[in-house]
Design a protein around this motif. Structure first.
Motif, PDB file in Angstrom:
ATOM      1  N   PHE A  85       0.838  -1.198   0.000  1.00 58.81           N
ATOM      2  CA  PHE A  85       0.000   0.000   0.000  1.00 58.81           C
ATOM      3  C   PHE A  85       0.871   1.246   0.000  1.00 58.81           C
ATOM      4  CE2 PHE A  85      -2.368  -3.401   1.994  1.00 58.81           C
ATOM      5  CZ  PHE A  85      -3.638  -3.297   1.437  1.00 58.81           C
ATOM      6  N   VAL A  86       0.573   2.169  -0.923  1.00 56.67           N
ATOM      7  CA  VAL A  86       1.362   3.394  -1.017  1.00 56.67           C
ATOM      8  C   VAL A  86       0.487   4.516  -1.562  1.00 56.67           C
ATOM      9  CG1 VAL A  86       2.199   2.997  -3.372  1.00 56.67           C
ATOM     10  CG2 VAL A  86       3.602   4.317  -1.786  1.00 56.67           C
ATOM     11  N   ASP A  87       0.805   5.724  -1.194  1.00 64.37           N
ATOM     12  CA  ASP A  87       0.112   6.909  -1.691  1.00 64.37           C
ATOM     13  C   ASP A  87       0.944   7.491  -2.830  1.00 64.37           C
ATOM     14  OD1 ASP A  87      -0.995   9.445  -2.120  1.00 64.37           O
ATOM     15  OD2 ASP A  87      -1.428   9.759   0.008  1.00 64.37           O
ATOM     16  N   PRO A  88       0.357   7.677  -4.030  1.00 60.01           N
ATOM     17  CA  PRO A  88       1.149   8.235  -5.148  1.00 60.01           C
ATOM     18  C   PRO A  88       1.668   9.640  -4.884  1.00 60.01           C
ATOM     19  CG  PRO A  88      -1.185   8.073  -5.726  1.00 60.01           C
ATOM     20  CD  PRO A  88      -1.005   7.331  -4.452  1.00 60.01           C
ATOM     21  N   MET A 157      -9.399  -2.875   3.732  1.00 62.18           N
ATOM     22  CA  MET A 157      -8.279  -3.674   3.221  1.00 62.18           C
ATOM     23  C   MET A 157      -7.000  -3.439   4.014  1.00 62.18           C
ATOM     24  SD  MET A 157      -7.192  -4.013  -0.766  1.00 62.18           S
ATOM     25  CE  MET A 157      -5.976  -5.232  -1.292  1.00 62.18           C
ATOM     26  N   THR A 158      -6.726  -2.180   4.382  1.00 61.74           N
ATOM     27  CA  THR A 158      -5.515  -1.919   5.177  1.00 61.74           C
ATOM     28  C   THR A 158      -5.629  -2.569   6.548  1.00 61.74           C
ATOM     29  OG1 THR A 158      -6.467   0.246   5.773  1.00 61.74           O
ATOM     30  CG2 THR A 158      -4.812   0.214   4.026  1.00 61.74           C
ATOM     31  N   ASP A 159      -6.829  -2.593   7.100  1.00 67.57           N
ATOM     32  CA  ASP A 159      -7.036  -3.266   8.381  1.00 67.57           C
ATOM     33  C   ASP A 159      -6.781  -4.760   8.227  1.00 67.57           C
ATOM     34  OD1 ASP A 159      -7.842  -3.521  11.093  1.00 67.57           O
ATOM     35  OD2 ASP A 159      -9.833  -4.142  10.450  1.00 67.57           O
ATOM     36  N   LEU A 160      -7.296  -5.331   7.147  1.00 74.66           N
ATOM     37  CA  LEU A 160      -7.144  -6.766   6.890  1.00 74.66           C
ATOM     38  C   LEU A 160      -5.678  -7.144   6.657  1.00 74.66           C
ATOM     39  CD1 LEU A 160      -9.020  -9.301   6.394  1.00 74.66           C
ATOM     40  CD2 LEU A 160      -8.768  -8.814   3.976  1.00 74.66           C
ATOM     41  N   TYR A 161      -4.937  -6.268   5.979  1.00 72.69           N
ATOM     42  CA  TYR A 161      -3.539  -6.549   5.648  1.00 72.69           C
ATOM     43  C   TYR A 161      -2.548  -5.930   6.638  1.00 72.69           C
ATOM     44  CZ  TYR A 161      -4.650  -8.878   1.262  1.00 72.69           C
ATOM     45  OH  TYR A 161      -5.094  -9.784   0.316  1.00 72.69           O
ATOM     46  N   GLY A 170       0.691  15.652   4.438  1.00 80.00           N
ATOM     47  CA  GLY A 170      -0.153  15.743   3.250  1.00 80.00           C
ATOM     48  C   GLY A 170      -0.300  14.469   2.438  1.00 80.00           C
ATOM     49  N   TYR A 171       0.243  13.358   2.901  1.00 76.61           N
ATOM     50  CA  TYR A 171       0.088  12.077   2.193  1.00 76.61           C
ATOM     51  C   TYR A 171       0.063  10.945   3.209  1.00 76.61           C
ATOM     52  CZ  TYR A 171       5.121  11.492   3.015  1.00 76.61           C
ATOM     53  OH  TYR A 171       6.366  11.375   3.611  1.00 76.61           O
ATOM     54  N   TYR A 172      -0.472   9.792   2.773  1.00 79.49           N
ATOM     55  CA  TYR A 172      -0.513   8.622   3.646  1.00 79.49           C
ATOM     56  C   TYR A 172       0.849   7.922   3.625  1.00 79.49           C
ATOM     57  CZ  TYR A 172      -5.591   9.127   3.847  1.00 79.49           C
ATOM     58  OH  TYR A 172      -6.861   9.605   4.056  1.00 79.49           O
ATOM     59  N   ILE A 173       1.318   7.556   4.812  1.00 82.34           N
ATOM     60  CA  ILE A 173       2.629   6.898   4.871  1.00 82.34           C
ATOM     61  C   ILE A 173       2.530   5.504   4.269  1.00 82.34           C
ATOM     62  CG2 ILE A 173       3.313   8.208   6.909  1.00 82.34           C
ATOM     63  CD1 ILE A 173       2.797   5.693   8.594  1.00 82.34           C
ATOM     64  N   PRO A 174       3.578   5.025   3.623  1.00 77.88           N
ATOM     65  CA  PRO A 174       3.523   3.706   2.980  1.00 77.88           C
ATOM     66  C   PRO A 174       3.510   2.581   4.002  1.00 77.88           C
ATOM     67  CG  PRO A 174       5.749   4.583   2.909  1.00 77.88           C
ATOM     68  CD  PRO A 174       4.887   5.686   3.449  1.00 77.88           C
ATOM     69  N   ALA A 175       2.950   1.455   3.612  1.00 81.28           N
ATOM     70  CA  ALA A 175       2.964   0.276   4.483  1.00 81.28           C
ATOM     71  C   ALA A 175       4.421  -0.150   4.704  1.00 81.28           C
ATOM     72  CB  ALA A 175       2.176  -0.854   3.849  1.00 81.28           C
ATOM     73  N   PRO A 176       4.781  -0.538   5.925  1.00 79.51           N
ATOM     74  CA  PRO A 176       6.168  -0.913   6.210  1.00 79.51           C
ATOM     75  C   PRO A 176       6.548  -2.315   5.730  1.00 79.51           C
ATOM     76  CG  PRO A 176       4.859  -1.148   8.181  1.00 79.51           C
ATOM     77  CD  PRO A 176       3.949  -0.564   7.140  1.00 79.51           C
ATOM     78  N   SER A 177       5.552  -3.059   5.249  1.00 74.71           N
ATOM     79  CA  SER A 177       5.830  -4.442   4.831  1.00 74.71           C
ATOM     80  C   SER A 177       5.112  -4.783   3.529  1.00 74.71           C
ATOM     81  CB  SER A 177       5.378  -5.443   5.903  1.00 74.71           C
ATOM     82  OG  SER A 177       6.049  -5.240   7.121  1.00 74.71           O
ATOM     83  N   PHE A 178       5.737  -5.688   2.780  1.00 73.45           N
ATOM     84  CA  PHE A 178       5.086  -6.322   1.642  1.00 73.45           C
ATOM     85  C   PHE A 178       4.401  -7.570   2.191  1.00 73.45           C
ATOM     86  CE2 PHE A 178       9.102  -4.641  -0.423  1.00 73.45           C
ATOM     87  CZ  PHE A 178       8.493  -3.564  -1.051  1.00 73.45           C
ATOM     88  N   VAL A 179       3.117  -7.721   1.917  1.00 72.13           N
ATOM     89  CA  VAL A 179       2.403  -8.905   2.394  1.00 72.13           C
ATOM     90  C   VAL A 179       2.368  -9.940   1.279  1.00 72.13           C
ATOM     91  CG1 VAL A 179       0.214  -9.826   3.251  1.00 72.13           C
ATOM     92  CG2 VAL A 179       1.009  -7.575   4.009  1.00 72.13           C
TER      93      VAL A 179
END
Length: 210
Positions: A85-88, A157-161, A170-179
């Protein structure tokens, strides 16, 4: 003035007319059901949107491709799915290295004969133009599939993953892990995005070929 008598339709013409009416009705009904299903699947409560399917992390989902078609986890069955998960809007210096490492490692695993599908889901549901996500991903990670979703689906989905949904500068921080999900749709691993390319390759290789 004499009016011209209408000729009765032949049985064949009547059958064709009935067929045309049925096709048109099916098309309209299908369109309404499709839109209704998409709207419901994108705006319903978490339990209706996603399901863990017995996984401690991950599960099913419905996101949209850059072409607007619906993509589900079922379409990746038979392949190792790697979700991030990442914010462009995330600055290139923060998020681009992890994206490029993931894409490079996926390409190397493909060369070894492994079926791997990296999926990058946008954390920004308010983006005015999906081209931003497409440019962000495809211009830098051509082997990676970009996708977007409604705000409700992103939250579910972010809760599930087990990914954060936290805004910073001003942006959402990226997920720290690849699932990583197995070809059978089972949770396999969470791999830190901070690993360098060789470490990431070794870690994913160990997960895919235990």
């Amino acid at each position: 003035m004499r009016t011209k008598n209408k000729q009765p339709l032949s049985p064949e013409r009547r059958r064709l007319r009935r067929f045309g009416v049925v096709v048109a009705a099916c098309f309209v009904l299908g369109s309404l059901l499709g839109y209704g299903g998409f709207y419901w699947a994108s705006h319903a409560g978490r339990g209706a949107l996603v399901s863990a399917e017995g996984n401690p992390v991950g599960g099913n989902f419905r996101v949209a491709s850059m072409g607007g078609s619906i993509v589900t986890e079922g379409e990746f069955r038979g392949s190792w799915l790697i979700v991030w998960f990442v914010d462009p809007r995330c600055p290139a210096q923060r998020c681009m290295p992890a994206l490029k490492r993931l894409d490079s490692v996926a390409a190397r695993l493909h060369q070894e004969g492994h079926s791997v599908s990296p999926l990058v889901v946008s954390l920004d549901a308010t983006a005015p133009n999906t081209d931003d996500l497409q440019d962000y991903v495809m211009n830098n990670a051509p082997h990676t599939v970009p996708a977007y979703a409604s705000q409700s689906m992103i939250e579910a989905m972010t809760d599930l993953y087990h990914a954060p949904l936290t805004k910073e500068d001003g942006y959402y921080i990226p997920a720290p892990s690849f699932v990583v999900m197995s070809p059978q749709g089972r949770y396999a691993a969470s791999v830190p995005t901070a690993l360098d390319e060789e470490s990431l390759m070794r870690r994913l290789h160990a997960v895919i070929t235990p």
